[in-house]
Design an enzyme around this catalytic site. Structure first.
Site, PDB file in Angstrom:
ATOM      1  N   ASP A 118      -6.613  23.047  -8.539  1.00 52.49           N
ATOM      2  CA  ASP A 118      -6.747  22.002  -9.551  1.00 52.49           C
ATOM      3  C   ASP A 118      -6.028  22.530 -10.787  1.00 52.49           C
ATOM      4  O   ASP A 118      -6.508  23.429 -11.469  1.00 52.49           O
ATOM      5  CB  ASP A 118      -8.224  21.719  -9.837  1.00 52.49           C
ATOM      6  CG  ASP A 118      -8.414  20.574 -10.849  1.00 52.49           C
ATOM      7  OD1 ASP A 118      -7.506  20.354 -11.675  1.00 52.49           O
ATOM      8  OD2 ASP A 118      -9.477  19.933 -10.803  1.00 52.49           O
TER       9      ASP A 118
ATOM     10  N   ARG B  19       0.820  -1.221   0.000  1.00 50.95           N
ATOM     11  CA  ARG B  19       0.000   0.000   0.000  1.00 50.95           C
ATOM     12  C   ARG B  19       0.850   1.267   0.000  1.00 50.95           C
ATOM     13  O   ARG B  19       0.377   2.324  -0.392  1.00 50.95           O
ATOM     14  CB  ARG B  19      -0.992  -0.018   1.161  1.00 50.95           C
ATOM     15  CG  ARG B  19      -2.320   0.583   0.756  1.00 50.95           C
ATOM     16  CD  ARG B  19      -3.362   0.711   1.852  1.00 50.95           C
ATOM     17  NE  ARG B  19      -3.624  -0.487   2.581  1.00 50.95           N
ATOM     18  CZ  ARG B  19      -3.189  -0.723   3.828  1.00 50.95           C
ATOM     19  NH1 ARG B  19      -2.438   0.170   4.458  1.00 50.95           N
ATOM     20  NH2 ARG B  19      -3.495  -1.839   4.449  1.00 50.95           N
TER      21      ARG B  19
ATOM     22  N   LYS C 283      -5.720  12.805 -17.678  1.00 47.03           N
ATOM     23  CA  LYS C 283      -5.759  13.694 -18.836  1.00 47.03           C
ATOM     24  C   LYS C 283      -4.399  13.714 -19.540  1.00 47.03           C
ATOM     25  O   LYS C 283      -4.061  12.798 -20.236  1.00 47.03           O
ATOM     26  CB  LYS C 283      -6.200  15.097 -18.402  1.00 47.03           C
ATOM     27  CG  LYS C 283      -7.444  15.090 -17.486  1.00 47.03           C
ATOM     28  CD  LYS C 283      -8.699  14.659 -18.230  1.00 47.03           C
ATOM     29  CE  LYS C 283      -9.872  14.282 -17.326  1.00 47.03           C
ATOM     30  NZ  LYS C 283     -10.331  15.312 -16.430  1.00 47.03           N
TER      31      LYS C 283
ATOM     32  N   TYR D 142     -14.658  22.127 -11.421  1.00 55.04           N
ATOM     33  CA  TYR D 142     -15.105  20.861 -12.019  1.00 55.04           C
ATOM     34  C   TYR D 142     -16.273  20.335 -11.169  1.00 55.04           C
ATOM     35  O   TYR D 142     -16.183  20.339  -9.936  1.00 55.04           O
ATOM     36  CB  TYR D 142     -13.886  19.934 -11.945  1.00 55.04           C
ATOM     37  CG  TYR D 142     -14.006  18.586 -12.537  1.00 55.04           C
ATOM     38  CD1 TYR D 142     -14.333  18.426 -13.880  1.00 55.04           C
ATOM     39  CD2 TYR D 142     -13.744  17.448 -11.774  1.00 55.04           C
ATOM     40  CE1 TYR D 142     -14.399  17.151 -14.428  1.00 55.04           C
ATOM     41  CE2 TYR D 142     -13.802  16.182 -12.321  1.00 55.04           C
ATOM     42  CZ  TYR D 142     -14.137  16.040 -13.646  1.00 55.04           C
ATOM     43  OH  TYR D 142     -14.195  14.796 -14.178  1.00 55.04           O
TER      44      TYR D 142
HETATM   45  C1  LIG Z   1     -11.183  15.181 -15.336  1.00 50.60           C
HETATM   46  C2  LIG Z   1     -10.886  16.187 -14.318  1.00 50.60           C
HETATM   47  C3  LIG Z   1     -10.674  15.818 -13.002  1.00 50.60           C
HETATM   48  C4  LIG Z   1     -10.883  14.427 -12.495  1.00 50.60           C
HETATM   49  O1  LIG Z   1     -10.095  13.459 -13.073  1.00 50.60           O
HETATM   50  P1  LIG Z   1     -10.580  11.936 -13.128  1.00 50.60           P
HETATM   51  O2  LIG Z   1      -9.301  11.200 -13.299  1.00 50.60           O
HETATM   52  O3  LIG Z   1     -11.502  11.846 -14.302  1.00 50.60           O
HETATM   53  O4  LIG Z   1     -11.259  11.607 -11.844  1.00 50.60           O
HETATM   54  C5  LIG Z   1     -10.352  16.799 -12.096  1.00 50.60           C
HETATM   55  N1  LIG Z   1     -10.239  18.082 -12.484  1.00 50.60           N
HETATM   56  C6  LIG Z   1     -10.431  18.471 -13.737  1.00 50.60           C
HETATM   57  C7  LIG Z   1     -10.286  19.907 -14.086  1.00 50.60           C
HETATM   58  C8  LIG Z   1     -10.780  17.548 -14.708  1.00 50.60           C
HETATM   59  O5  LIG Z   1     -11.015  17.937 -15.961  1.00 50.60           O
END
Ligand SMILES: *Cc1c(COP(=O)(O)O)cnc(C)c1O
Length: 405
Positions: free
Chosen positions: A194, A68, A219, A122
């Site tokens: 973020d 872990r 992403k 988001y």
């Molecule tokens: C897609 C996204 C997330 C979350 O990512 P996941 O891996 O899909 O959970 C967080 N912040 C932003 C701005 C995003 O576009």
């Protein structure tokens, strides 16, 4: 220049990061393979009971303990991500970007606290404030990311943590990160951003005083639409909390996924540059189309947020929106459905282009949609994630789709 020189450019750092000699070879032959192998391991073995007893009280990075806490494949990814973020002490990995947001927020708020969240966040971030965190006694208040005075007033009423997102991933406003951060830090609040849009190669967030960043590695870092993962990177003070909270929540990512993310990371810089160039050309082309009311692309001169983006960011990416003149939802659907090189689906940052209808109004409570300066009757958005296809082919595809709209 040494491989770990902090002054290396991001294009070099994505190549050199996380390749410690002891993770890429065998004892006596360290550093002999390019990539850290995939260490599939739940049980880590100890020499004897004394060694087991010795490790029990220790909780350190880079030490084999139990699955872990990861093994060199995950550590290499953490190390590489930390190296990209000036001022960062460490990185924790999570099974998705949303899990990273939860991990970061739960590290800094306590029952009775007030959390300020940007209104362009988001939507799963919003829902976390209104659901999970509310259930734990945390109050979430949304603020307009472009209204610095209103933000100052909210902070003055009390706030223990602030969550930012710039640009917003549907609406693309760019808030004044240094100004908002300074106000929050003066009041002693944690600031988390973020930073999935530009990532650490496009914005030195911690150098602005931000405590930590969340990056949905799903992403751009993954980059190939085949991986879910998130990361939170922080200063030493925040990292200690991130680590404790992630350990308590039992967060871990598989070594196979960490290896995929590392593979994606190696080409991140060139992909982002190529995508950004292509997106800017497409944004310029869209701005001339009679069907388009506004192009919301911070990299585009004259677009909302461009001046702040230019001041604070060193890079962008292929994700932006545009607003249609027509109020006819069917026309928007015809436009998107007529595209052949753009897939229709969630997520972004992959090698392939995507298109999505967006209606940010339903996911905000205080900030304007469409943004100030755009005709308020024009609310239908289309978000494009520009991939690595030929720019001319993408423009031709958009042109034929506008004809069929
Ligand atoms: C897609 C996204 C997330 C979350 O990512 P996941 O891996 O899909 O959970 C967080 N912040 C932003 C701005 C995003 O576009």
């Amino acid at each position: 220049m040494a491989k770990d020189d902090p002054n290396l450019k991001s294009g070099t750092k994505v190549v050199t990061g996380g390749r410690k000699a002891e993770w890429t070879g065998l004892p006596g032959q360290s550093g002999r393979v390019v990539n850290p192998p995939v260490w599939r391991a739940s049980t880590h073995l100890y020499e004897d009971t004394a060694a087991l007893a010795d490790m029990r009280g220790r909780n350190e990075d880079g030490v084999l303990y139990y699955g872990r806490r990861g093994a060199p494949t995950q550590w290499a990814l953490c190390d590489a991500l930390t190296a990209l973020e000036p001022g960062a002490f460490g990185t924790m990995l999570y099974p998705s970007g949303v899990a990273a947001i939860a991990g970061a927020l739960m590290s800094v708020v306590r029952p009775g606290d007030r959390l300020l969240v940007t209104d362009n966040a988001y939507d799963p971030t919003r829902n976390m404030g209104l659901g999970l965190l509310k259930n734990f006694g945390v109050e979430t208040v949304f603020f307009d990311p472009l209204d610095v005075d209103a933000f100052r007033a909210l902070v003055a009423e009390g706030a223990q943590a602030v969550f930012l997102e710039a640009p917003g991933s549907l609406s693309f406003e760019v808030c004044d990160l240094p100004a908002l951060t300074a106000i929050a830090k003066d009041a002693g609040a944690w600031v988390i951003l973020d930073n999935t849009w530009s990532g650490p190669t496009g914005l030195a967030a911690l150098a602005m005083g931000i405590d930590g960043t969340v990056n949905a590695l799903t992403k751009h870092v993954g980059g190939h639409s085949d991986l879910m993962m998130g990361a939170a990177t922080g200063t030493e003070r925040l990292y200690k909390r991130l680590r404790r909270t992630a350990q308590q929540l039992g967060q871990v990512v598989s070594p196979d996924d960490a290896a995929l993310a590392l593979r994606g990371l190696r080409t991140l810089d060139v992909r982002l540059k190529r995508e950004s160039e292509s997106a800017l050309a497409i944004a310029e082309w869209l701005a001339e189309r009679p069907e388009v009311e506004a192009v919301l692309c911070p990299m585009l001169p004259g677009a909302p947020g461009h001046d702040i983006w230019k001041r604070d960011f060193t890079g962008g990416c292929g994700l932006f929106s545009f607003v249609l003149k027509t109020p006819d939802r069917d026309a928007r659907a015809r436009l998107i459905d007529a595209l052949s090189l753009f897939g229709i689906g969630y997520s972004w940052g992959g090698f392939e282009s995507l298109a999505l209808p967006v209606d940010p109004a339903k996911d905000r409570s205080v900030a304007a949609w469409p943004p100030v300066g755009v005709d308020p009757d024009c609310t239908l958005g289309v978000r494009l994630s520009i991939g690595l296809e030929d720019t001319g082919d993408l423009i031709a595809d958009l042109a034929q789709a506008f004809e069929r709209m």
